[in-house]
Design a protein around this motif. Structure first.
Motif, PDB file in Angstrom:
ATOM      1  N   LEU A  20       0.824  -1.209   0.000  1.00 32.76           N
ATOM      2  CA  LEU A  20       0.000   0.000   0.000  1.00 32.76           C
ATOM      3  C   LEU A  20       0.861   1.262   0.000  1.00 32.76           C
ATOM      4  O   LEU A  20       0.478   2.281  -0.574  1.00 32.76           O
ATOM      5  CB  LEU A  20      -0.959  -0.001   1.192  1.00 32.76           C
ATOM      6  CG  LEU A  20      -2.040  -1.083   1.166  1.00 32.76           C
ATOM      7  CD1 LEU A  20      -2.925  -0.986   2.404  1.00 32.76           C
ATOM      8  CD2 LEU A  20      -2.876  -1.021  -0.095  1.00 32.76           C
ATOM      9  N   TRP A  25      -1.198   4.874  -6.131  1.00 31.52           N
ATOM     10  CA  TRP A  25      -2.633   4.637  -6.299  1.00 31.52           C
ATOM     11  C   TRP A  25      -3.255   5.841  -6.941  1.00 31.52           C
ATOM     12  O   TRP A  25      -2.827   6.959  -6.674  1.00 31.52           O
ATOM     13  CB  TRP A  25      -3.286   4.346  -4.942  1.00 31.52           C
ATOM     14  CG  TRP A  25      -2.662   3.162  -4.297  1.00 31.52           C
ATOM     15  CD1 TRP A  25      -1.738   3.191  -3.294  1.00 31.52           C
ATOM     16  CD2 TRP A  25      -2.862   1.782  -4.624  1.00 31.52           C
ATOM     17  NE1 TRP A  25      -1.353   1.912  -2.984  1.00 31.52           N
ATOM     18  CE2 TRP A  25      -2.028   1.032  -3.783  1.00 31.52           C
ATOM     19  CE3 TRP A  25      -3.642   1.116  -5.561  1.00 31.52           C
ATOM     20  CZ2 TRP A  25      -1.964  -0.349  -3.843  1.00 31.52           C
ATOM     21  CZ3 TRP A  25      -3.586  -0.253  -5.607  1.00 31.52           C
ATOM     22  CH2 TRP A  25      -2.752  -0.979  -4.758  1.00 31.52           C
ATOM     23  N   PRO A  26      -4.250   5.687  -7.776  1.00 35.09           N
ATOM     24  CA  PRO A  26      -4.934   4.468  -8.188  1.00 35.09           C
ATOM     25  C   PRO A  26      -4.133   3.702  -9.239  1.00 35.09           C
ATOM     26  O   PRO A  26      -3.107   4.159  -9.728  1.00 35.09           O
ATOM     27  CB  PRO A  26      -6.251   4.976  -8.760  1.00 35.09           C
ATOM     28  CG  PRO A  26      -5.915   6.332  -9.277  1.00 35.09           C
ATOM     29  CD  PRO A  26      -4.851   6.879  -8.365  1.00 35.09           C
ATOM     30  N   VAL A  27      -4.684   2.533  -9.594  1.00 38.48           N
ATOM     31  CA  VAL A  27      -4.080   1.696 -10.624  1.00 38.48           C
ATOM     32  C   VAL A  27      -5.146   1.323 -11.643  1.00 38.48           C
ATOM     33  O   VAL A  27      -6.344   1.421 -11.381  1.00 38.48           O
ATOM     34  CB  VAL A  27      -3.449   0.406 -10.048  1.00 38.48           C
ATOM     35  CG1 VAL A  27      -2.302   0.738  -9.102  1.00 38.48           C
ATOM     36  CG2 VAL A  27      -4.489  -0.470  -9.370  1.00 38.48           C
ATOM     37  N   GLU A  64       0.256   1.436 -12.853  1.00 41.61           N
ATOM     38  CA  GLU A  64       0.163   2.501 -11.857  1.00 41.61           C
ATOM     39  C   GLU A  64      -0.060   3.832 -12.570  1.00 41.61           C
ATOM     40  O   GLU A  64       0.537   4.085 -13.609  1.00 41.61           O
ATOM     41  CB  GLU A  64       1.454   2.603 -11.063  1.00 41.61           C
ATOM     42  CG  GLU A  64       1.779   1.394 -10.242  1.00 41.61           C
ATOM     43  CD  GLU A  64       3.088   1.581  -9.510  1.00 41.61           C
ATOM     44  OE1 GLU A  64       4.128   1.197 -10.081  1.00 41.61           O
ATOM     45  OE2 GLU A  64       3.058   2.131  -8.403  1.00 41.61           O
ATOM     46  N   ASP A 136     -14.145   4.531  -7.756  1.00 39.91           N
ATOM     47  CA  ASP A 136     -13.594   3.195  -7.580  1.00 39.91           C
ATOM     48  C   ASP A 136     -14.347   2.197  -8.430  1.00 39.91           C
ATOM     49  O   ASP A 136     -15.573   2.228  -8.513  1.00 39.91           O
ATOM     50  CB  ASP A 136     -13.690   2.768  -6.118  1.00 39.91           C
ATOM     51  CG  ASP A 136     -12.411   3.082  -5.365  1.00 39.91           C
ATOM     52  OD1 ASP A 136     -11.446   3.531  -5.986  1.00 39.91           O
ATOM     53  OD2 ASP A 136     -12.384   2.853  -4.150  1.00 39.91           O
ATOM     54  N   GLN A 151      -8.770   2.199  -6.718  1.00 34.88           N
ATOM     55  CA  GLN A 151      -7.998   2.765  -5.615  1.00 34.88           C
ATOM     56  C   GLN A 151      -7.518   1.593  -4.763  1.00 34.88           C
ATOM     57  O   GLN A 151      -7.882   0.440  -5.012  1.00 34.88           O
ATOM     58  CB  GLN A 151      -8.871   3.709  -4.786  1.00 34.88           C
ATOM     59  CG  GLN A 151      -9.328   4.936  -5.538  1.00 34.88           C
ATOM     60  CD  GLN A 151      -8.245   6.008  -5.670  1.00 34.88           C
ATOM     61  OE1 GLN A 151      -7.071   5.794  -5.372  1.00 34.88           O
ATOM     62  NE2 GLN A 151      -8.639   7.166  -6.147  1.00 34.88           N
ATOM     63  N   ALA A 152      -6.726   1.847  -3.724  1.00 39.98           N
ATOM     64  CA  ALA A 152      -6.104   0.784  -2.928  1.00 39.98           C
ATOM     65  C   ALA A 152      -7.116  -0.200  -2.336  1.00 39.98           C
ATOM     66  O   ALA A 152      -6.953  -1.415  -2.456  1.00 39.98           O
ATOM     67  CB  ALA A 152      -5.243   1.393  -1.827  1.00 39.98           C
TER      68      ALA A 152
END
Length: 174
Positions: A20, A25-27, A64, A136, A151-152
């Protein structure tokens, strides 16, 4: 550069906090057709020639959204190698789209760069040059390439979903 999903997923399960912190982030998660590289010699040099793997096999890549050139306030996505995120597919334009993060709200936006095959968010073609907000798990399509914007926390859920064993099936015997 795309990260291998399998490696990132196993690292996430082994040491969540390190992943993390280390990943930008985001990916974007791209489920591309699996490819293998064959090397064919020619008179001048050795050049790679792509050959498709068996039909239906997929390779997952994690891109990424990381800025390679910090002076800009946007990330470029496209087929050419000078982009921040590179999608190697002929239906993706050399510079296909831009990603921007709204500094006050933290909301990410995608902007089509006037691409030939269009940019789609949730199956809807977006207007070139007009920022479209991303949330997301937004489903994006650049040409024929489909990716998920994560997002993570959403990526963690995605990993657990992909690695979960298939549900047991009840069958009637008799």
């Amino acid at each position: 550069m795309a990260l291998k999903f399998s490696i990132l997923a196993s690292q996430l399960l082994a040491d969540r906090q390190t992943v993390l912190r280390s990943v930008s982030w985001p990916v974007l998660v791209w489920e591309s057709p699996a490819q293998r590289w064959d090397f064919q010699a020619n008179a001048c040099s050795v050049t790679p020639a792509r050959a498709r793997a068996p039909q239906g096999s997929l390779e997952l890549h994690v891109l990424e959204l990381r800025e390679r050139f910090p002076a800009r306030n946007e990330l470029k996505l496209g087929r050419s190698l000078d982009n921040d995120a590179v999608l190697e597919d002929l239906t993706v334009s050399r510079t296909h789209a831009f990603f921007r993060k709204e500094p006050h709200t933290g909301v990410w936006h995608v902007v089509d760069a006037g691409s030939h095959n269009g940019t789609f968010v949730g199956g809807v073609l977006i207007v070139p040059g007009r920022p479209t907000p991303l949330f997301d798990r937004s489903a994006l399509r650049f040409g024929r390439v489909e990716v998920s914007f994560l997002q993570a926390a959403a990526f963690e859920q995605y990993v657990h979903t992909r690695l979960a064993p298939p549900p047991a099936r009840l069958t009637h015997v008799g």
